[in-house]
Design a protein around this motif. Structure first.
Motif, PDB file in Angstrom:
ATOM      1  N   ARG A 427     -15.843  31.662 -24.740  1.00 33.87           N
ATOM      2  CA  ARG A 427     -14.537  32.090 -25.634  1.00 33.87           C
ATOM      3  C   ARG A 427     -15.222  32.566 -26.973  1.00 33.87           C
ATOM      4  N   ALA A 428     -16.405  32.114 -27.578  1.00 36.64           N
ATOM      5  CA  ALA A 428     -17.018  32.392 -28.866  1.00 36.64           C
ATOM      6  C   ALA A 428     -17.514  33.780 -28.475  1.00 36.64           C
ATOM      7  N   ALA A 429     -18.174  34.092 -27.491  1.00 40.31           N
ATOM      8  CA  ALA A 429     -18.603  35.400 -27.087  1.00 40.31           C
ATOM      9  C   ALA A 429     -17.503  36.538 -27.420  1.00 40.31           C
ATOM     10  N   GLN A 430     -16.301  36.088 -26.808  1.00 37.60           N
ATOM     11  CA  GLN A 430     -15.064  36.996 -26.872  1.00 37.60           C
ATOM     12  C   GLN A 430     -14.659  37.349 -28.161  1.00 37.60           C
ATOM     13  N   ARG A 431     -14.623  36.194 -28.872  1.00 37.02           N
ATOM     14  CA  ARG A 431     -14.289  36.367 -30.507  1.00 37.02           C
ATOM     15  C   ARG A 431     -15.209  37.206 -31.263  1.00 37.02           C
ATOM     16  N   LEU A 432     -16.393  37.156 -31.035  1.00 34.50           N
ATOM     17  CA  LEU A 432     -17.431  37.830 -31.780  1.00 34.50           C
ATOM     18  C   LEU A 432     -17.502  39.118 -31.113  1.00 34.50           C
ATOM     19  N   GLY A 433     -17.081  39.418 -29.836  1.00 30.40           N
ATOM     20  CA  GLY A 433     -17.115  40.798 -29.577  1.00 30.40           C
ATOM     21  C   GLY A 433     -18.583  41.383 -28.850  1.00 30.40           C
ATOM     22  N   ILE A 434     -18.986  40.248 -28.239  1.00 28.16           N
ATOM     23  CA  ILE A 434     -20.401  40.542 -27.631  1.00 28.16           C
ATOM     24  C   ILE A 434     -20.537  39.998 -26.412  1.00 28.16           C
ATOM     25  N   PRO A 435     -21.292  40.508 -25.393  1.00 29.32           N
ATOM     26  CA  PRO A 435     -21.358  39.831 -24.025  1.00 29.32           C
ATOM     27  C   PRO A 435     -21.856  38.485 -24.348  1.00 29.32           C
ATOM     28  N   ARG A 436     -21.672  37.608 -23.364  1.00 27.49           N
ATOM     29  CA  ARG A 436     -21.822  36.235 -23.106  1.00 27.49           C
ATOM     30  C   ARG A 436     -23.622  35.899 -23.064  1.00 27.49           C
ATOM     31  N   SER A 437     -24.280  37.215 -22.259  1.00 31.99           N
ATOM     32  CA  SER A 437     -25.887  36.978 -22.500  1.00 31.99           C
ATOM     33  C   SER A 437     -26.444  37.113 -23.713  1.00 31.99           C
ATOM     34  N   SER A 438     -25.827  38.209 -24.471  1.00 28.40           N
ATOM     35  CA  SER A 438     -26.144  38.421 -25.670  1.00 28.40           C
ATOM     36  C   SER A 438     -25.943  37.136 -26.918  1.00 28.40           C
ATOM     37  N   LEU A 439     -24.952  36.282 -26.529  1.00 22.43           N
ATOM     38  CA  LEU A 439     -24.604  35.190 -27.448  1.00 22.43           C
ATOM     39  C   LEU A 439     -25.893  34.041 -27.035  1.00 22.43           C
ATOM     40  N   TYR A 440     -25.888  33.995 -25.769  1.00 26.68           N
ATOM     41  CA  TYR A 440     -27.274  33.019 -25.480  1.00 26.68           C
ATOM     42  C   TYR A 440     -28.461  33.509 -26.096  1.00 26.68           C
ATOM     43  N   GLN A 441     -28.682  34.779 -26.093  1.00 27.20           N
ATOM     44  CA  GLN A 441     -29.981  35.028 -26.501  1.00 27.20           C
ATOM     45  C   GLN A 441     -29.797  34.738 -28.071  1.00 27.20           C
ATOM     46  N   LYS A 442     -28.896  34.852 -28.819  1.00 24.93           N
ATOM     47  CA  LYS A 442     -28.787  34.756 -30.156  1.00 24.93           C
ATOM     48  C   LYS A 442     -28.985  33.048 -30.272  1.00 24.93           C
ATOM     49  N   LEU A 443     -28.228  32.413 -29.626  1.00 25.34           N
ATOM     50  CA  LEU A 443     -28.186  30.760 -29.800  1.00 25.34           C
ATOM     51  C   LEU A 443     -29.807  30.372 -29.548  1.00 25.34           C
ATOM     52  N   LYS A 444     -30.215  30.972 -28.553  1.00 26.77           N
ATOM     53  CA  LYS A 444     -32.074  30.535 -28.516  1.00 26.77           C
ATOM     54  C   LYS A 444     -32.707  31.018 -29.796  1.00 26.77           C
ATOM     55  N   SER A 445     -32.586  32.058 -30.172  1.00 20.12           N
ATOM     56  CA  SER A 445     -33.517  32.664 -31.164  1.00 20.12           C
ATOM     57  C   SER A 445     -33.105  32.113 -32.619  1.00 20.12           C
ATOM     58  N   LEU A 446     -31.873  31.561 -32.797  1.00 20.96           N
ATOM     59  CA  LEU A 446     -31.452  30.942 -33.981  1.00 20.96           C
ATOM     60  C   LEU A 446     -31.473  29.347 -33.961  1.00 20.96           C
ATOM     61  N   GLY A 447     -31.885  28.776 -32.834  1.00 25.91           N
ATOM     62  CA  GLY A 447     -32.080  27.428 -32.598  1.00 25.91           C
ATOM     63  C   GLY A 447     -30.671  26.688 -32.535  1.00 25.91           C
ATOM     64  N   LEU A 448     -29.820  27.255 -32.012  1.00 28.40           N
ATOM     65  CA  LEU A 448     -28.314  26.538 -31.789  1.00 28.40           C
ATOM     66  C   LEU A 448     -28.187  26.444 -30.244  1.00 28.40           C
ATOM     67  N   SER A 449     -27.298  25.448 -29.988  1.00 25.25           N
ATOM     68  CA  SER A 449     -27.017  25.232 -28.676  1.00 25.25           C
ATOM     69  C   SER A 449     -25.475  24.943 -28.502  1.00 25.25           C
ATOM     70  N   ALA A 450     -24.906  24.958 -27.324  1.00 24.81           N
ATOM     71  CA  ALA A 450     -23.574  25.019 -27.001  1.00 24.81           C
ATOM     72  C   ALA A 450     -23.188  24.952 -25.443  1.00 24.81           C
ATOM     73  N   LYS A 451     -22.066  24.466 -25.049  1.00 27.23           N
ATOM     74  CA  LYS A 451     -21.812  24.333 -23.752  1.00 27.23           C
ATOM     75  C   LYS A 451     -21.380  25.652 -23.186  1.00 27.23           C
ATOM     76  N   VAL A 452     -21.638  25.793 -21.791  1.00 26.06           N
ATOM     77  CA  VAL A 452     -21.258  26.988 -20.866  1.00 26.06           C
ATOM     78  C   VAL A 452     -19.799  27.303 -21.134  1.00 26.06           C
TER      79      VAL A 452
END
Length: 452
Positions: A427-452
């Motif tokens: 749902r966060a990826a939809q609101r941000l307007g980016i693919p889920r895979s891109s959000l996962y990459q950003k979460l990893k690079s920014l040191g954030l975590s969240a559920k699937v």
């Protein structure tokens, strides 16, 4: 070194001479003519040091010393003798006397012996400063908190006044305690007073003390916190709310190290380090005539600004884990922790109450949750507070968006979106307007975590 001295001696001339000498130097003198009066004053007035005549009428020394040593083991006893002997001195020391002093003795000499005895007793009574195990004011990895720690450590050996600036709940009291325990005054007391909401007379009597009869309800003498904090630190929280009538008296203490109790004529000396704190903009209060400019300049030589939690969201998971470790011990609930989604929710909240509110949310969740690992639904944020504008920062304004790096802006925005979606990546990826895979990459690079 000052305190309260009980002079238990039948010699009126000696008592009067000593009183006249020590009271102008900050001591309070209590007089007893016999053992009965001395016992009563020792019980009621709790002196800091006792001068005891070897042959005080009413009771032999062999009875009084063991009795007093048993009932007041921390009070130094100095025995005064008009007929000194080696055997008498040995017996007095064995029975618990700190010193055996032959008469006649000059008041300055006696005062030095009193000060040395009291200093030795206080040093013995105080344990080594505990610099471990207490709350840690510098938890986190953000540049703001790392810089604050570096600045504070450079100031630890200084004896100048400190001014702690920050919103309500940012940990100003915790930082004051941390500084005191690691400074040169660590073995002396840290005395705290919140100035907010205190009427001028109440604030004045709390700080400076009063003599009996100084005002209608002053039925007995009261020591002020300045005297209690002697050789230590005085922490004045919310100093910006101090009544203008009291401010010049505090300024005098800082400049001259002298003050008067209410209702007293003679001045007393005091040696303290001031640590002041406020959530208000003191410069604006000076301009408005609500805070003295000379007092502001006196206390603001070394200002320290504590950042708000919303300015350092990357520190929130670290702080929350530390708080939960402490709550585990306090509540008897081992293994308290947070899911990744709960951590993301914490990072996305604005925390108008800062550290105090964070602990409140975690403690409430730990008490009400049926499981030790807290989930997003266990966290009860105060939505009404979240919509309020937090206290205005008190030093330089908080970091504006224009001063943030692109990475910091991106991290904060993603944290807030994740929190609003309960940590759900899809749902966060939809609101941000980016693919889920891109959000996962950003979460990893920014040191954030969240559920699937």
């Amino acid at each position: 070194m000052t305190g309260r001295c009980l002079i238990a001696d039948a010699d009126l001339e000696l008592r009067s001479a000593l009183r006249r000498f020590i009271e102008p130097r900050g001591w309070e003198a209590l007089e007893a003519r016999n053992a009965h009066e001395a016992r009563e004053l020792l019980r009621r007035a709790r002196p800091d040091v006792v001068l005891l005549e070897e042959h005080l009428p009413g009771s032999p020394l062999s009875e009084m010393l063991p009795e007093w040593r048993a009932s007041h083991p921390s009070v130094p006893l100095l025995v005064l003798s008009a007929t000194p002997s080696i055997d008498g001195a040995v017996q007095a020391i064995k029975l618990g006397a700190e010193q055996f002093v032959p008469k006649p003795v000059e008041p300055p000499t006696l005062l030095r012996l009193m000060e040395h005895a009291l200093e030795a007793q206080r040093t013995r009574a105080l344990p080594p400063p505990d610099t471990a195990g207490g709350p840690e004011p510098f938890l986190g990895v953000s540049p703001l908190i790392r810089q604050l720690e570096a600045t504070v450590r450079r100031l630890l050996d200084s004896d100048r006044a400190l001014l702690l600036l920050g919103e309500t709940g940012t940990g100003k009291g915790m930082l004051a305690s941390w500084i005191h325990l690691r400074g040169p005054r660590a073995r002396a007391p840290l005395v705290q007073l919140n100035c907010a909401g205190l009427a001028p007379q109440l604030l004045e009597t709390e700080l400076f003390g009063h003599e009996r009869g100084a005002f209608t309800s002053a039925v007995q003498r009261k020591l002020g916190l300045l005297e209690v904090a002697h050789k230590g630190s005085l922490f004045l929280d919310e100093v910006g709310d101090m009544d203008p009538l009291v401010q010049p008296k505090l300024l005098k203490v800082l400049e001259e190290r002298r003050f008067r109790r209410l209702g007293e004529v003679e001045e007393r000396t005091v040696d303290i380090r001031l640590i002041a704190a406020t959530h208000q903009n003191l410069v604006e209060r000076v301009r408005a005539g609500r805070f003295r400019g000379d007092l502001y300049f006196r206390i603001s030589t070394l200002p320290l600004r504590l950042p708000a939690l919303r300015e350092r969201p990357e520190d929130i998971p670290i702080i929350a884990r530390n708080m939960l470790e402490r709550l585990s011990d306090e509540l008897g609930r081992p293994g308290l922790g947070l899911t990744a989604e709960a951590e993301a929710a914490l990072c996305g909240y604005t925390w108008p109450g800062n550290l105090r509110e964070l602990r409140n949310v975690l403690e409430r969740a730990a008490l009400l949750s049926a499981h030790p690992v807290l989930k997003t639904e266990d966290l009860d944020f105060n939505a009404a507070l979240a919509g309020m504008r937090p206290d205005a920062p008190t030093a330089s304004p908080p970091e504006s968006d224009l001063s943030l790096t692109l990475r910091e802006v991106e991290r904060r925005h993603i944290s807030r979106v994740l929190a609003s979606e309960g940590g759900h990546v899809g749902r966060a990826a939809q609101r941000l307007g980016i693919p889920r895979s891109s959000l996962y990459q950003k979460l990893k690079s920014l040191g954030l975590s969240a559920k699937v």
